[in-house]
Design a protein around this motif. Structure first.
Motif, PDB file in Angstrom:
ATOM      1  N   VAL A 141      25.883  36.027  55.921  1.00  0.00           N
ATOM      2  CA  VAL A 141      25.176  35.459  54.768  1.00  0.00           C
ATOM      3  C   VAL A 141      25.312  33.940  54.828  1.00  0.00           C
ATOM      4  O   VAL A 141      26.407  33.413  55.075  1.00  0.00           O
ATOM      5  N   ARG A 142      24.207  33.247  54.595  1.00  0.00           N
ATOM      6  CA  ARG A 142      24.218  31.781  54.578  1.00  0.00           C
ATOM      7  C   ARG A 142      23.409  31.290  53.388  1.00  0.00           C
ATOM      8  O   ARG A 142      22.439  31.915  52.992  1.00  0.00           O
ATOM      9  N   ARG A 143      23.843  30.157  52.846  1.00  0.00           N
ATOM     10  CA  ARG A 143      23.045  29.487  51.828  1.00  0.00           C
ATOM     11  C   ARG A 143      22.946  28.012  52.193  1.00  0.00           C
ATOM     12  O   ARG A 143      23.968  27.347  52.400  1.00  0.00           O
ATOM     13  N   GLY A 144      21.727  27.541  52.313  1.00  0.00           N
ATOM     14  CA  GLY A 144      21.510  26.176  52.756  1.00  0.00           C
ATOM     15  C   GLY A 144      22.079  25.925  54.136  1.00  0.00           C
ATOM     16  O   GLY A 144      22.515  24.819  54.443  1.00  0.00           O
ATOM     17  N   GLY A 145      22.087  26.980  54.967  1.00  0.00           N
ATOM     18  CA  GLY A 145      22.606  26.871  56.326  1.00  0.00           C
ATOM     19  C   GLY A 145      24.110  27.024  56.444  1.00  0.00           C
ATOM     20  O   GLY A 145      24.648  27.106  57.554  1.00  0.00           O
ATOM     21  N   LYS A 146      24.807  27.081  55.325  1.00  0.00           N
ATOM     22  CA  LYS A 146      26.270  27.196  55.334  1.00  0.00           C
ATOM     23  C   LYS A 146      26.674  28.652  55.203  1.00  0.00           C
ATOM     24  O   LYS A 146      26.230  29.363  54.302  1.00  0.00           O
ATOM     25  N   ARG A 147      27.546  29.111  56.109  1.00  0.00           N
ATOM     26  CA  ARG A 147      27.968  30.511  56.105  1.00  0.00           C
ATOM     27  C   ARG A 147      28.862  30.806  54.899  1.00  0.00           C
ATOM     28  O   ARG A 147      29.720  29.993  54.532  1.00  0.00           O
ATOM     29  N   ILE A 148      28.649  31.994  54.317  1.00  0.00           N
ATOM     30  CA  ILE A 148      29.442  32.455  53.174  1.00  0.00           C
ATOM     31  C   ILE A 148      30.146  33.739  53.576  1.00  0.00           C
ATOM     32  O   ILE A 148      29.504  34.704  54.014  1.00  0.00           O
ATOM     33  N   ASP A 149      31.460  33.773  53.449  1.00  0.00           N
ATOM     34  CA  ASP A 149      32.235  34.964  53.787  1.00  0.00           C
ATOM     35  C   ASP A 149      32.342  35.871  52.565  1.00  0.00           C
ATOM     36  O   ASP A 149      32.783  35.440  51.495  1.00  0.00           O
ATOM     37  N   LEU A 150      31.930  37.134  52.748  1.00  0.00           N
ATOM     38  CA  LEU A 150      31.943  38.110  51.661  1.00  0.00           C
ATOM     39  C   LEU A 150      32.784  39.314  52.046  1.00  0.00           C
ATOM     40  O   LEU A 150      32.895  39.660  53.221  1.00  0.00           O
ATOM     41  N   THR A 151      33.350  39.976  51.043  1.00  0.00           N
ATOM     42  CA  THR A 151      34.006  41.259  51.273  1.00  0.00           C
ATOM     43  C   THR A 151      32.937  42.332  51.484  1.00  0.00           C
ATOM     44  O   THR A 151      31.743  42.096  51.275  1.00  0.00           O
ATOM     45  N   MET A 152      33.377  43.531  51.891  1.00  0.00           N
ATOM     46  CA  MET A 152      32.445  44.621  52.126  1.00  0.00           C
ATOM     47  C   MET A 152      31.617  44.930  50.881  1.00  0.00           C
ATOM     48  O   MET A 152      30.397  45.053  50.944  1.00  0.00           O
ATOM     49  N   LYS A 153      32.266  45.026  49.725  1.00  0.00           N
ATOM     50  CA  LYS A 153      31.551  45.370  48.495  1.00  0.00           C
ATOM     51  C   LYS A 153      30.642  44.226  48.055  1.00  0.00           C
ATOM     52  O   LYS A 153      29.535  44.458  47.573  1.00  0.00           O
ATOM     53  N   GLU A 154      31.107  42.996  48.203  1.00  0.00           N
ATOM     54  CA  GLU A 154      30.265  41.851  47.844  1.00  0.00           C
ATOM     55  C   GLU A 154      29.009  41.823  48.709  1.00  0.00           C
ATOM     56  O   GLU A 154      27.903  41.593  48.212  1.00  0.00           O
ATOM     57  N   TYR A 155      29.184  42.079  50.007  1.00  0.00           N
ATOM     58  CA  TYR A 155      28.029  42.101  50.906  1.00  0.00           C
ATOM     59  C   TYR A 155      27.063  43.224  50.518  1.00  0.00           C
ATOM     60  O   TYR A 155      25.850  43.026  50.439  1.00  0.00           O
ATOM     61  N   GLY A 156      27.598  44.423  50.280  1.00  0.00           N
ATOM     62  CA  GLY A 156      26.746  45.547  49.905  1.00  0.00           C
ATOM     63  C   GLY A 156      25.978  45.287  48.624  1.00  0.00           C
ATOM     64  O   GLY A 156      24.802  45.627  48.500  1.00  0.00           O
ATOM     65  N   LEU A 157      26.650  44.674  47.656  1.00  0.00           N
ATOM     66  CA  LEU A 157      26.009  44.333  46.388  1.00  0.00           C
ATOM     67  C   LEU A 157      24.892  43.323  46.600  1.00  0.00           C
ATOM     68  O   LEU A 157      23.774  43.488  46.089  1.00  0.00           O
ATOM     69  N   LEU A 158      25.167  42.279  47.376  1.00  0.00           N
ATOM     70  CA  LEU A 158      24.156  41.247  47.604  1.00  0.00           C
ATOM     71  C   LEU A 158      22.966  41.808  48.385  1.00  0.00           C
ATOM     72  O   LEU A 158      21.812  41.507  48.055  1.00  0.00           O
ATOM     73  N   GLU A 159      23.232  42.628  49.384  1.00  0.00           N
ATOM     74  CA  GLU A 159      22.131  43.208  50.160  1.00  0.00           C
ATOM     75  C   GLU A 159      21.230  44.061  49.264  1.00  0.00           C
ATOM     76  O   GLU A 159      19.996  43.997  49.357  1.00  0.00           O
ATOM     77  N   TYR A 160      21.835  44.858  48.407  1.00  0.00           N
ATOM     78  CA  TYR A 160      21.052  45.726  47.522  1.00  0.00           C
ATOM     79  C   TYR A 160      20.212  44.894  46.555  1.00  0.00           C
ATOM     80  O   TYR A 160      19.032  45.191  46.333  1.00  0.00           O
ATOM     81  N   LEU A 161      20.798  43.842  46.000  1.00  0.00           N
ATOM     82  CA  LEU A 161      20.056  42.982  45.090  1.00  0.00           C
ATOM     83  C   LEU A 161      18.907  42.271  45.813  1.00  0.00           C
ATOM     84  O   LEU A 161      17.787  42.215  45.302  1.00  0.00           O
ATOM     85  N   MET A 162      19.176  41.745  47.011  1.00  0.00           N
ATOM     86  CA  MET A 162      18.150  41.005  47.735  1.00  0.00           C
ATOM     87  C   MET A 162      17.032  41.918  48.234  1.00  0.00           C
ATOM     88  O   MET A 162      15.862  41.526  48.274  1.00  0.00           O
ATOM     89  N   ALA A 163      17.385  43.134  48.629  1.00  0.00           N
ATOM     90  CA  ALA A 163      16.368  44.085  49.089  1.00  0.00           C
ATOM     91  C   ALA A 163      15.468  44.526  47.938  1.00  0.00           C
ATOM     92  O   ALA A 163      14.370  45.046  48.169  1.00  0.00           O
ATOM     93  N   ASN A 164      15.938  44.337  46.716  1.00  0.00           N
ATOM     94  CA  ASN A 164      15.159  44.712  45.527  1.00  0.00           C
ATOM     95  C   ASN A 164      14.888  43.490  44.653  1.00  0.00           C
ATOM     96  O   ASN A 164      14.962  43.562  43.426  1.00  0.00           O
TER      97      ASN A 164
END
Length: 225
Positions: A141-164
């Motif tokens: 995950v990156r924002r403005g080109g800067k990498r963001i480190d997420l936990t497994m649940k944080e990543y899953g949550l963000l992916e679900y939100l972004m996919a919808n």
């Protein structure tokens, strides 16, 4: 990514689950055929790992019923039956891959990831909202080109939100997609993870994740942000 493992050997099922959870997957386990079918047809899984010799309902019938309802979900057969005729029958019934027991855990994980890559290639492999970018293949995950480190649940949550994007998702919908069946806590756990996620991807000039009071959460696309 959420997986379903249908395997009646409980010790093996727990070993496989631990190995997959270590790879950042949420994993539900069913120890009999009927429970496996109920879960497979009630939730949205990315991959189903399916044994064939199961109590209650055999894996072959489960595979056929899954395919009648969901032609897209990836199904990996995991079984001791290694005859060529068994492989042919199950590939023709809709299996995407076939792995025989005994197996190396590393090979199972590689095959699961290959099925996930195949599924992602049929969707958008990179999700973008404003300057926030999520790569489903690398899970970066990156924002403005800067990498963001997420936990497994944080990543899953963000992916679900972004996919919808632009769709309001209730807390129960989020739990059903991001957490596994072992979760027995309250839905306010979603609020906790949203706060963590906001802290990591926050931008004072553009709040991407919005709260819809009394309903749930929404990630706003660039156009509506």
């Amino acid at each position: 990514m959420r997986l379903l493992l249908v395997e009646d050997e409980e010790k093996l099922a727990q070993l496989v689950k631990r190995a997959l959870v270590a790879e950042r997957f949420s994993v539900d386990v069913a120890l009999d055929g009927q429970r496996g079918l109920d879960l497979a047809t009630s939730y949205d899984y990315d991959v189903i790992i399916l044994d064939l010799l199961l109590p209650g309902l055999d894996g072959t019938e489960i595979l056929r019923r899954i395919r009648r309802r969901n032609p897209r979900v990836a199904v990996l057969i995991l079984t001791a039956r290694d005859a060529v005729v068994d492989k042919v029958v199950h590939f023709e019934a809709g299996a995407d891959d076939y792995l025989t027991k005994p197996f190396a855990m590393a090979e199972l994980i590689v095959r699961v990831k290959a099925l996930l890559r195949r599924g992602v290639s049929r969707q958008e492999s990179v999700l973008r909202v404003a300057d926030l970018e999520l790569d489903r293949l690398s899970q970066q995950v990156r924002r403005g080109g800067k990498r963001i480190d997420l936990t497994m649940k944080e990543y899953g949550l963000l992916e679900y939100l972004m996919a919808n994007a632009d769709r309001v998702l209730s807390r129960n919908m989020i739990i059903d997609h991001v957490w596994d069946q072992a979760f027995t806590g309250a839905t306010n756990i979603v609020d906790v993870y949203v706060r963590h996620l906001r802290d990591k991807i926050s931008d004072p000039d553009q709040k991407i994740i919005r709260t819809v009071r009394g309903v749930g959460y929404l990630i706003a696309s660039e156009e509506s942000a």
